[in-house]
Design a protein around this motif. Structure first.
Motif, PDB file in Angstrom:
ATOM      1  N   ASP A 115       0.513  -1.564   0.299  1.00  0.00           N
ATOM      2  CA  ASP A 115      -0.416   0.442  -0.322  1.00  0.00           C
ATOM      3  C   ASP A 115       1.009   1.527  -0.184  1.00  0.00           C
ATOM      4  O   ASP A 115       0.022   2.124  -0.650  1.00  0.00           O
ATOM      5  N   VAL A 116       1.662   1.406   1.365  1.00  0.00           N
ATOM      6  CA  VAL A 116       2.353   2.104   0.886  1.00  0.00           C
ATOM      7  C   VAL A 116       3.189   2.575  -0.534  1.00  0.00           C
ATOM      8  O   VAL A 116       3.744   3.404  -0.829  1.00  0.00           O
ATOM      9  N   LYS A 117       4.370   0.905  -0.665  1.00  0.00           N
ATOM     10  CA  LYS A 117       4.600   1.735  -1.862  1.00  0.00           C
ATOM     11  C   LYS A 117       4.162   2.255  -3.155  1.00  0.00           C
ATOM     12  O   LYS A 117       4.372   2.788  -3.773  1.00  0.00           O
ATOM     13  N   PHE A 118       3.181   1.623  -3.253  1.00  0.00           N
ATOM     14  CA  PHE A 118       1.412   1.772  -4.372  1.00  0.00           C
ATOM     15  C   PHE A 118       1.993   3.446  -3.994  1.00  0.00           C
ATOM     16  O   PHE A 118       1.568   4.652  -4.944  1.00  0.00           O
ATOM     17  N   ALA A 119       1.640   3.965  -3.231  1.00  0.00           N
ATOM     18  CA  ALA A 119       0.901   5.425  -2.333  1.00  0.00           C
ATOM     19  C   ALA A 119       2.720   6.907  -2.542  1.00  0.00           C
ATOM     20  O   ALA A 119       3.064   7.295  -3.300  1.00  0.00           O
ATOM     21  N   TRP A 120       3.770   5.731  -2.245  1.00  0.00           N
ATOM     22  CA  TRP A 120       4.829   6.230  -2.509  1.00  0.00           C
ATOM     23  C   TRP A 120       4.855   6.791  -4.238  1.00  0.00           C
ATOM     24  O   TRP A 120       5.680   8.004  -4.760  1.00  0.00           O
ATOM     25  N   LYS A 121       4.925   5.573  -4.889  1.00  0.00           N
ATOM     26  CA  LYS A 121       5.292   5.768  -6.867  1.00  0.00           C
ATOM     27  C   LYS A 121       3.970   6.837  -7.335  1.00  0.00           C
ATOM     28  O   LYS A 121       4.699   7.925  -7.859  1.00  0.00           O
ATOM     29  N   ILE A 122       3.069   7.033  -6.631  1.00  0.00           N
ATOM     30  CA  ILE A 122       2.103   7.268  -7.453  1.00  0.00           C
ATOM     31  C   ILE A 122       2.777   9.301  -6.599  1.00  0.00           C
ATOM     32  O   ILE A 122       2.508   9.952  -7.957  1.00  0.00           O
ATOM     33  N   GLN A 123       3.158   9.514  -5.606  1.00  0.00           N
ATOM     34  CA  GLN A 123       3.938  10.854  -5.499  1.00  0.00           C
ATOM     35  C   GLN A 123       4.537  11.042  -5.523  1.00  0.00           C
ATOM     36  O   GLN A 123       4.861  11.914  -6.647  1.00  0.00           O
ATOM     37  N   ARG A 124       5.973  10.085  -6.311  1.00  0.00           N
ATOM     38  CA  ARG A 124       7.270  10.496  -7.721  1.00  0.00           C
ATOM     39  C   ARG A 124       6.748   9.905  -8.717  1.00  0.00           C
ATOM     40  O   ARG A 124       7.411  10.995  -9.447  1.00  0.00           O
ATOM     41  N   ASP A 125       5.248   9.093  -9.232  1.00  0.00           N
ATOM     42  CA  ASP A 125       5.589   9.446 -10.819  1.00  0.00           C
ATOM     43  C   ASP A 125       4.356  10.036 -11.185  1.00  0.00           C
ATOM     44  O   ASP A 125       4.073  10.252 -12.934  1.00  0.00           O
ATOM     45  N   MET A 126       2.951  10.653 -10.998  1.00  0.00           N
ATOM     46  CA  MET A 126       2.282  11.248 -10.818  1.00  0.00           C
ATOM     47  C   MET A 126       2.241  12.030 -12.072  1.00  0.00           C
ATOM     48  O   MET A 126       2.001  11.941 -13.037  1.00  0.00           O
ATOM     49  N   ALA A 127       2.918  12.954 -11.614  1.00  0.00           N
ATOM     50  CA  ALA A 127       3.303  13.712 -12.387  1.00  0.00           C
ATOM     51  C   ALA A 127       4.138  13.806 -13.803  1.00  0.00           C
ATOM     52  O   ALA A 127       4.023  14.375 -14.921  1.00  0.00           O
ATOM     53  N   GLU A 128       3.977  12.717 -13.736  1.00  0.00           N
ATOM     54  CA  GLU A 128       5.273  12.909 -14.742  1.00  0.00           C
ATOM     55  C   GLU A 128       4.824  12.409 -15.944  1.00  0.00           C
ATOM     56  O   GLU A 128       4.068  11.622 -16.068  1.00  0.00           O
ATOM     57  N   ARG A 129       5.285  12.786 -17.332  1.00  0.00           N
ATOM     58  CA  ARG A 129       3.635  12.273 -18.012  1.00  0.00           C
ATOM     59  C   ARG A 129       4.722  11.019 -18.914  1.00  0.00           C
ATOM     60  O   ARG A 129       5.113  10.595 -18.774  1.00  0.00           O
ATOM     61  N   GLY A 130       3.197  10.398 -19.739  1.00  0.00           N
ATOM     62  CA  GLY A 130       2.927   9.541 -19.833  1.00  0.00           C
ATOM     63  C   GLY A 130       2.582   8.348 -18.455  1.00  0.00           C
ATOM     64  O   GLY A 130       1.680   7.499 -18.816  1.00  0.00           O
ATOM     65  N   HIS A 131       2.769   9.153 -17.467  1.00  0.00           N
ATOM     66  CA  HIS A 131       1.953   8.304 -16.395  1.00  0.00           C
ATOM     67  C   HIS A 131       1.120   8.248 -15.928  1.00  0.00           C
ATOM     68  O   HIS A 131       0.428   9.160 -16.188  1.00  0.00           O
ATOM     69  N   SER A 132       0.148   7.073 -15.390  1.00  0.00           N
ATOM     70  CA  SER A 132      -0.652   7.353 -14.772  1.00  0.00           C
ATOM     71  C   SER A 132      -1.038   6.109 -13.456  1.00  0.00           C
ATOM     72  O   SER A 132      -0.003   5.363 -13.323  1.00  0.00           O
ATOM     73  N   LEU A 133      -2.357   6.825 -12.824  1.00  0.00           N
ATOM     74  CA  LEU A 133      -2.304   5.393 -12.497  1.00  0.00           C
ATOM     75  C   LEU A 133      -2.647   3.944 -12.285  1.00  0.00           C
ATOM     76  O   LEU A 133      -1.571   3.234 -12.243  1.00  0.00           O
ATOM     77  N   GLU A 134      -3.095   3.802 -13.987  1.00  0.00           N
ATOM     78  CA  GLU A 134      -2.699   2.377 -14.412  1.00  0.00           C
ATOM     79  C   GLU A 134      -1.443   1.937 -14.638  1.00  0.00           C
ATOM     80  O   GLU A 134      -0.807   0.603 -14.217  1.00  0.00           O
TER      81      GLU A 134
END
Lengths: 122, 403
Positions: B202-221
Motif C-alpha cells: 500500500d505504501v509503495k503504491f502511495a509513494w510511487k504515485i507521489q513520485r511518478d504521477m506528475a511524470e508525462r505518460g504515467h497514470s495510476l494504471e
C-alpha cells in the motif's frame, strides 16, 4: 552543512528550540514537514529533464504494447521494470536539479571563504 | 584509528606493501619513495615504515526495492558520520557512487551483468539474479574490505548501458546499497551490518504515485501495472533477504486513522535482531518489556491523529528480535525531543542528537515520522558499531590481524 545565512528560515513552530544546545540547531530548519503537505512537496519542484522524460513515456507505451499480447511473460515484466528504472532515474534527476538550483549555495560551494558565504554557528 | 596519516606526495602513488610481522602480529605498511634497491642502499632513509593497519573498511549492506527510500537513508547515514556525500569529483556524471570524508556508498546496480537491452532480449528484470554478476560483486566487495582499490563498473540508469569503470578506494565505511546486498551468501558474509527497508504494498503504491504521477505518460494504471509486473521477481529474489538483515525498517499504513488509504500517515517498525555483535537494540522505558506508549496527553499536546509508540520482544524468521514501533507523525519540534528523551540505547553523543539530525534534514522525505526517526537511529547505531570496531583494532592489533 554549508548552509548560509540567507537560507535560514525560522518557522513559527520553532518554540522548543532553546531546549537544544543552540549551536546544534543552527542551519537550515524547516519544521514540520506536515504543514508543507507531506511528501507531495516534489510535485512543486523542478521538471524532469526532457531527455529522461521522453524515455519514461516511451517505455510506458512499449510496456503496454508488450503486455497486451503476453501478460505475465518475462518480456512484460522486463518492460515494466524498465519503466520503474527510468521513473527512478527521472526522480533522481529532479532531486539533483532541486539541490543545484540555489545559486547562492552553488556559489558558496566554490567560494566558501567569501563574506556572503560565511556561516555563524554560535 | 586504522588510518595511515604519514605519507609523502610520491607515496600516494607508490606501491603500498603490507608486511605481516609475525613477532607482533601487526600489519605494517611500507611506503617506498624510490625503488626498493636505492632505498636500501641509502640506509633506509627514504623508506617509511608506518606502523598502522591498512585501511580496512567496515562494510554495511542496505537492501530495498527501487523507489523505497534508499537514497534518503544514505543521506541521513552519511550525515550522522559528518559531512555531505557527493558524487565522485571529475568522474562520470551518471556515476551512482556517493563519497563523503568517511563513507563511500556504491549502488549494486553497477553489477548488472545484462544491460537494459540484454534484459529485454532475455525477458528478465533487474531483480532477477541472472541479470547480476554476483561473482564480480563478491570479488570487489572482498577486495575493498581487504583494503584494496577496485575498478568498479558503472551502470548508467539513463542510457541503460554499462559505462567504463570508476576507481573506488577503500573508505572507512563502505556501504553497498541496492536490490541484492544479502542475496549471495559470500557477499552477505562480508557485511558487518545489514539493513532491509521493507515497504508494504500500500505504501509503495502511495509513494510511487507521489513520485511518478506528475511524470508525462504515467497514470495510476501504469504505476499499478509496473508494481504488479515486478512483484513476482520482487517476492522471489528481494523480499527473502530481510530474514538476514540485522535491522529491518518496516513501513505500513497507519492504524490511527480508520481505513486510511492516503498513505500520508505511516506506522513504522524498527525490527532489531538480538545477539548481533556490537549492536545493542534501542528500547523504550524498560528493556525486554512489552510497552505501548502514547506520548500525547497533559505534558505534550499532539495534533490529529496523534502519536503512538510500541516496544517489545518478538520473533522474526525464527530470530529473537526487539521491535520499536511508531505510528503517526511529529507535528512539532517538542514532540520529537520528548520522544527522544524517553528512548534508551540510542548511541547518541549528546542529548538531542537525534532531534538535531532530524531537523538538519527536515526537507528529506519522512523527517516527521518513523521512517526518518528510525533511519537516523540506525545511522547512530552504525556509527557506534564502526567506533567499536576501530577501538577493538586499536586495542588489540593481534585480533585485528585476524579480521
Amino acid at each position: 552543512m554549508a548552509s548560509t545565512v540567507a537560507s535560514l528560515s525560522t518557522p513559527a513552530t520553532f518554540a522548543a528550540a532553546d531546549v537544544l544546545p543552540r549551536r546544534k540547531v543552527a542551519g537550515r530548519v524547516w519544521f514540520p514537514m506536515a504543514r508543507r503537505g507531506g511528501f507531495a512537496v516534489r510535485s512543486s519542484g523542478p521538471a524532469t529533464p526532457p531527455e529522461i522524460s521522453d524515455k519514461v513515456s516511451d517505455s510506458i507505451k512499449k510496456a503496454e504494447e508488450t503486455c497486451a499480447d503476453e501478460k505475465g511473460s518475462g518480456e512484460c515484466a522486463a518492460a515494466w521494470d524498465e519503466v520503474e528504472e527510468l521513473s527512478a532515474a527521472a526522480s533522481h534527476a529532479r532531486d539533483k536539479l532541486k539541490e543545484n538550483n540555489d545559486p547562492l549555495e552553488n556559489y558558496c560551494k566554490e567560494n566558501p571563504e567569501t563574506d556572503e558565504c560565511r556561516t555563524y554557528d554560535n | 584509528m586504522a588510518i595511515c596519516s604519514a605519507h609523502t606526495t610520491t607515496s600516494l602513488h607508490s606501491p603500498c606493501t603490507t608486511v605481516s610481522n609475525t613477532g607482533f602480529r601487526q600489519k605494517q605498511v611500507i611506503f617506498f619513495t624510490s625503488n626498493r634497491r636505492s632505498g636500501r642502499r641509502h640506509g633506509g632513509a627514504r623508506t617509511f615504515q608506518v606502523s598502522c593497519s591498512v585501511e580496512k573498511p567496515v562494510v554495511i549492506g542496505l537492501a530495498a526495492d527501487s523507489g523505497c527510500g534508499k537514497s534518503t537513508f544514505m543521506r541521513r547515514l552519511t550525515s550522522v558520520f559528518g559531512g555531505a556525500a557527493e558524487p565522485p569529483k571529475g568522474g562520470n556524471p551518471d556515476s551512482n557512487t556517493l563519497i563523503s570524508d568517511t563513507t563511500t556508498v556504491i549502488c549494486l546496480d553497477d553489477y548488472h551483468s545484462l544491460d537494459r537491452t540484454g534484459r529485454k532480449e532475455k525477458g528478465v528484470t533487474a531483480l532477477d539474479p541472472r541479470a547480476n554478476n554476483f561473482d564480480l560483486m563478491y570479488e570487489q566487495v572482498k577486495a575493498i574490505k581487504e583494503g584494496q582499490t577496485i575498478e568498479k563498473p558503472i551502470y548508467n540508469h539513463v542510457t541503460g548501458l554499462l559505462d567504463p569503470p570508476e576507481v573506488i578506494t577503500p573508505p572507512k565505511i563502505f556501504v553497498i546499497e541496492g536490490l541484492h546486498p544479502m542475496f549471495d551468501e559470500r557477499v552477505r558474509d562480508l557485511l558487518d551490518f545489514s539493513i532491509y527497508l521493507d515497504i508494504s504494498d500500500d505504501v509503495k503504491f502511495a509513494w510511487k504515485i507521489q513520485r511518478d504521477m506528475a511524470e508525462r505518460g504515467h497514470s495510476l494504471e501504469s504505476i499499478k501495472a509496473s508494481i504488479e509486473a515486478r512483484k513476482p521477481d520482487f517476492d522471489a529474489y528481494i523480499d527473502p533477504q530481510k530474514q538476514y538483515a540485522d535491522a529491518v525498517i518496516e513501513v505500513l499504513p497507519t492504524q490511527l486513522i480508520p481505513d486510511d488509504n492516503e498513505g500520508k500517515v505511516l506506522r513504522v517498525k524498527l525490527i532489531m535482531k538480538e545477539g548481533v555483535k556490537r549492536f545493542n537494540p534501542v528500547y523504550l522505558f524498560d528493556e525486554g518489556s512489552s510497552i505501548t506508549w502514547v506520548p500525547c496527553g497533559r505534558k505534550l499536546t499532539c495534533s490529529y491523529p496523534g502519536i503512538k509508540f510500541a516496544y517489545g520482544p518478538d520473533s522474526y524468521f525464527g530470530h529473537e528480535v526487539s521491535v520499536l514501533e511508531m505510528d503517526g507523525q511529529f507535528d512539532r519540534l517538542d514532540e520529537l525531543i520528548y520522544v527522544e528523551s524517553h528512548l534508551s540505547n540510542l548511541s547518541t553523543k549528546f542529548y538531542g542528537e537525534v532531534t538535531q539530525q532530524m531537523l538538519k534534514h527536515a526537507d528529506f522525505p519522512g523527517s516527521n515520522n518513523g521512517t526518518g526517526l528510525f533511519q537516523t537511529i540506525v545511522g547512530l547505531k552504525i556509527r557506534d558499531l564502526y567506533e567499536q570496531i576501530v577501538a577493538e583494532r586499536a586495542g588489540a592489533p593481534a585480533e585485528a590481524a585476524k579480521v
